[in-house]
Design an enzyme around this catalytic site. Structure first.
Site, PDB file in Angstrom:
ATOM      1  N   TYR A 534      61.005  75.992 119.569  1.00  0.00           N
ATOM      2  CA  TYR A 534      60.668  75.479 119.081  1.00  0.00           C
ATOM      3  C   TYR A 534      60.072  75.444 117.487  1.00  0.00           C
ATOM      4  O   TYR A 534      60.078  74.433 116.932  1.00  0.00           O
ATOM      5  CB  TYR A 534      59.416  75.487 119.930  1.00  0.00           C
ATOM      6  CG  TYR A 534      58.631  73.623 119.781  1.00  0.00           C
ATOM      7  CD1 TYR A 534      59.364  72.628 120.151  1.00  0.00           C
ATOM      8  CD2 TYR A 534      57.413  73.932 119.551  1.00  0.00           C
ATOM      9  CE1 TYR A 534      58.696  70.910 120.264  1.00  0.00           C
ATOM     10  CE2 TYR A 534      56.223  72.937 119.567  1.00  0.00           C
ATOM     11  CZ  TYR A 534      57.324  71.400 119.695  1.00  0.00           C
ATOM     12  OH  TYR A 534      57.015  70.023 119.687  1.00  0.00           O
ATOM     13  N   SER A 614      62.490  68.167 121.070  1.00  0.00           N
ATOM     14  CA  SER A 614      62.097  67.379 120.834  1.00  0.00           C
ATOM     15  C   SER A 614      61.845  68.141 119.212  1.00  0.00           C
ATOM     16  O   SER A 614      62.494  67.714 118.137  1.00  0.00           O
ATOM     17  CB  SER A 614      60.700  67.165 121.148  1.00  0.00           C
ATOM     18  OG  SER A 614      59.407  65.783 120.616  1.00  0.00           O
ATOM     19  N   ASP A 697      62.186  56.532 125.337  1.00  0.00           N
ATOM     20  CA  ASP A 697      61.686  57.426 124.875  1.00  0.00           C
ATOM     21  C   ASP A 697      60.766  56.535 123.548  1.00  0.00           C
ATOM     22  O   ASP A 697      61.018  56.605 122.987  1.00  0.00           O
ATOM     23  CB  ASP A 697      62.576  58.636 124.599  1.00  0.00           C
ATOM     24  CG  ASP A 697      61.512  59.821 123.276  1.00  0.00           C
ATOM     25  OD1 ASP A 697      59.550  59.522 123.401  1.00  0.00           O
ATOM     26  OD2 ASP A 697      62.608  61.099 123.452  1.00  0.00           O
ATOM     27  N   HIS A 732      60.217  60.985 127.088  1.00  0.00           N
ATOM     28  CA  HIS A 732      60.312  61.892 125.984  1.00  0.00           C
ATOM     29  C   HIS A 732      60.273  62.919 127.127  1.00  0.00           C
ATOM     30  O   HIS A 732      60.318  64.381 126.180  1.00  0.00           O
ATOM     31  CB  HIS A 732      59.135  62.258 125.458  1.00  0.00           C
ATOM     32  CG  HIS A 732      59.497  62.969 124.425  1.00  0.00           C
ATOM     33  ND1 HIS A 732      60.256  62.761 123.214  1.00  0.00           N
ATOM     34  CD2 HIS A 732      58.807  64.557 123.241  1.00  0.00           C
ATOM     35  CE1 HIS A 732      60.280  64.421 122.109  1.00  0.00           C
ATOM     36  NE2 HIS A 732      59.433  64.886 122.649  1.00  0.00           N
TER      37      HIS A 732
END
Length: 765
Positions: A534, A614, A697, A732
């Site tokens: 991430y 993301s 999303d 999302h």
């Protein structure tokens, strides 16, 4: 605590950070300009490292190193697609950024509902489905996912009046159900069942807040994964909804007045119905809703038209005297605290107005407030200050570990620390005296610790990569923990092991990584490996359990999670080292993790996949374009992939605190240097890629994935497939129903089994 209770189940790490950053974290993007220094691969012999050509931004390993790896890996499977890619609608759009002409040939895909875009979507879905449907293991993996997912699980209880509220899922329910009982583990009745809101489970419970006496519950639902919320009010005793309905909320809780007459919430103006999933969201405002009245009659409490990019969270103090307004700018962790004395009805006072640090409200004694803050303490400390004297007084000093969260019960603080990305929980008196640590089962994540200050108990959950979440009761007077619930899953956790290793990134930074595998997996470079990351928005990746991960481990796979810069694992300095012009550090950390796994023969390039959602999707997109030869497969999920236009859609503008913006000349320079969409090169052999997105999303606009898929398919110079998986009636990640999560995981693993050459390996029963 400011964290949501266990039955507020976010879809990603970003939801825990005000819910507006570009994350999934999946239970889910600023770079140094061109570095000329040698990329020191400290974990392989020096003869395997070569300096970069003059002017190169991303030095490559030497031919000797590639040969070293090649001798330890199997051959690549045949990945030729059986059909051509659908033609994408194109145009001759060229934008000018600070004197630089930048083509955007697939701009038409930003119009999600145009006939051309819909035709392209339908054709891409057909191509992806044909590819996945031809993989025999797809059905096998899905069956095993169903078996492992089908176990009873509970959320941490919360005291509501004289009863306890908790979530429960029998196993395969699309949404967890909210229950209420006289005691944890006792006979319970259903308080709210989100599965009754829709036939396919796509309407989710997204938040809940109870009046002080526990008689009323404000609850929020979201449909098809959208961030838009609808708040309603339910009577706890009868389960009957009142007529109250609040719309056009995003990233908002509901905070009750102590007398139960109504609650405070934050909202946006009603959007254009045609563009509610696309338009930018600015000018959030705070309102008070009096029960039994129409939303049109709600009272405006606070607005800042001079700061349209400020977000507000309203919090009422437990004693009922104060309204606190937490004001933040985008996803910047620094915030401001404003207060209003509800007893006098006076003006809102700017208590902490500089925005110079992060302040998390813990509680108050009269006009004295307690906060967890990063003021003069990048790893966090506890301070107190008053309306009369706003000079912070230290209560608990900064430690060597990150103080991630805190809660105040009576005169006792519960301090949640991260030590090398796993939990340590400490009890400390308000006078600063240490009362002791909470005994935890091992290397994992403890979360929860909610409740009112007057509580004598609290509850928390504990989980690791190989042990599902168990629920504990903590006696606040003694510090003793009692097990309330431990799930039963059809696997033996003792057959698996997680180890924490440390490796050296490009600039010499020491980075931790947790590697999880089944005991006995050979260290000969043949193990299929997923490297998940991430690295952004001050979000920490800590150990968590997922049946989907377990399926991968059962097949002999490795799951590796590095704690990259940009995250919050070591405090604000660690976060800032992965933002804006320093974003390249995040990609360097991830690439170095891959090199470490290969050099130490956990895996090899043909067996290595990278995955992130993301902001993690950006991570994957940047690394696969910078080092395409290093990975066999890439899965950028709901990714931020067009770094020049992300701020133009929905809440994307809020991410500029981490990314910067192409509207600024310096920001454009470093964003353009790594933006995945803009760094594809025709004829390059890119890894096999499965791009994932969803049609609803409204966090990361789907056009990011659409444009990247079209451009990557056109640029692909090798035989590896480039596919896009487009989920319908999903967003999302938050509130995604169980069936969709299982289908998504089955498709993801089927794809990896195929492209990593793992066909034929049997899943354990």
């Amino acid at each position: 605590m400011s964290d949501p209770p266990s039955w507020f189940v976010p879809g990603s790490a970003c939801d825990r950070a005000k819910g507006i950053c570009g994350d999934e974290g999946i239970r889910t993007p600023d770079i140094l300009l061109a570095k000329q220094a040698l990329y020191q691969l400290s974990y392989v012999p020096a003869r395997f490292v070569t300096s970069a050509p003059a002017g190169a931004e991303h030095p490559r390993p030497s031919k000797a190193l590639l040969g070293f790896f090649a001798n330890r890996r199997p051959s690549m499977p045949d990945l030729t697609l059986p059909t051509a890619y659908p033609p994408a609608p194109q145009g001759d759009v060229v934008d000018s950024y600070h004197g630089v002409a930048v083509p955007d040939p697939y701009r038409a895909l930003e119009d999600l509902d145009s006939p051309e875009t819909r035709a392209w979507i339908d054709a891409e879905v057909a191509v992806t489905e044909r590819f996945l449907d031809a993989i025999p293991e797809r059905a096998t993996v899905r069956r095993r996912l169903l078996e492992l997912w089908n176990y009873e699980r509970f959320g941490t209880p919360t005291r509501v009046g004289d009863e306890y509220v908790f979530s429960r899922n029998t196993g395969l329910q699309n949404q967890s159900v909210l229950y209420i009982a006289a005691r944890p583990g006792g006979e319970a009745r259903v308080l709210l069942d989100p599965n009754t809101f829709s036939t396919d489970g796509t309407v989710a419970l997204s938040g809940a807040s109870f009046s002080d006496d526990g008689t009323l519950m404000a609850y929020a639902t979201s449909a098809s994964g959208s961030d838009w919320l609808v708040w309603r009010v339910r009577e706890v005793a009868t389960g009957v909804d009142r007529a109250d309905e609040i719309r056009w909320c995003k990233f908002s809780g509901a905070s009750w007045r102590r007398d139960g007459s109504g609650f405070y919430y934050s909202r946006y103006a009603e959007p254009d119905p045609q563009n509610q999933f696309k338009d930018e969201n600015y000018n959030q405002t705070v309102f008070f809703h009096a029960l039994g009245t129409a939303q049109s009659d709600d009272v405006l409490v606070y607005a800042r038209p001079d700061h349209p990019d400020w977000n507000f969270s309203a919090i009422t103090s437990e004693d009922g005297r104060w309204l606190l307004i937490d004001a933040s700018q985008g996803t910047d962790p620094n915030n401001r605290i404003f207060v209003q004395d509800l007893a006098t009805g006076g003006d809102v006072v700017e208590l902490l107005a500089k925005g110079d640090a992060s302040y998390d409200y813990l509680g108050n004694d009269g006009s004295t407030f307690y906060f967890r803050t990063t003021l003069d303490a990048p790893r966090g400390r506890i301070v107190k200050l008053s309306v009369e004297d706003r000079t912070p007084v230290e209560v608990v000093a900064q430690s060597d570990d990150l103080l991630e969260a805190a809660a105040l019960f009576g005169d006792t603080l519960l301090l949640e620390y991260l030590h090398d990305a796993h939990s340590v929980v400490r009890r400390v008196h308000l006078d600063g005296g240490v009362l002791g640590d909470v005994a935890l089962p091992g290397l994992g994540t403890a979360s929860g610790f909610g409740g009112k200050r007057r509580a004598t108990e609290t509850f928390y959950s504990y989980a690791s990569y190989t042990r599902p979440s168990s629920v504990y009761r903590l006696d606040l007077s003694t510090g003793a923990s009692t097990l309330v619930f431990a799930p039963t899953v059809s696997f033996d956790p003792d057959e698996y092991v997680s180890e924490q290793v440390f490796y050296t990134s490009r600039d010499g930074t020491r980075v931790p990584m947790i590697v999880t595998a089944k005991k006995g997996v050979p260290r000969d470079g043949t193990a299929p490996t997923i490297l998940y990351g991430y690295g952004g928005f001050n979000i920490s990746l800590t150990p968590s359990f997922s049946p989907a991960i377990l399926v991968w481990l059962e097949r002999g796979g490795i799951w590796a999670v590095p704690n990259l810069r940009g995250g919050g694992e070591y405090g604000e300095a660690w976060h800032l080292a992965g933002t804006k012009e320093h974003k390249q550090n995040v990609f360097d950390d991830f690439i170095a993790a891959a090199e470490y796994l290969i050099a130490h023969e956990y895996t090899s390039t043909p067996k290595l996949a990278i995955f992130g959602g993301s902001n993690g999707g950006l991570l994957v997109g940047a690394c696969m374009t910078q080092r395409p030869e290093l990975f066999a497969a890439a899965i950028p999920a709901v990714g931020v992939l067009d770094m020049l236009r992300f701020q133009k859609f929905t809440i994307g503008w809020a991410w500029t605190s981490d990314y910067g913006s192409s509207d600024d000349a310096d920001g454009f320079a470093y964003l353009y240097a790594y933006s995945p969409l803009h760094n594809l090169r025709a004829g390059t052999h890119y890894p096999a890629t499965l791009i994932e997105t969803a049609d609803h999303d409204d966090r990361v606009y789907p056009a990011h994935s659409f444009k990247f898929a079209a451009a990557l398919q056109a640029a692909q110079g090798g035989p590896a497939p480039v596919l896009i998986r487009i989920e319908t009636k999903a967003g999302h990640g938050a509130g995604k129903p169980t069936t969709k999560m299982i289908d998504e995981a089955a498709d993801r693993y089927a794809f990896l089994i195929k492209v990593l050459g793992e066909s034929g390996a049997e899943t354990a029963a």
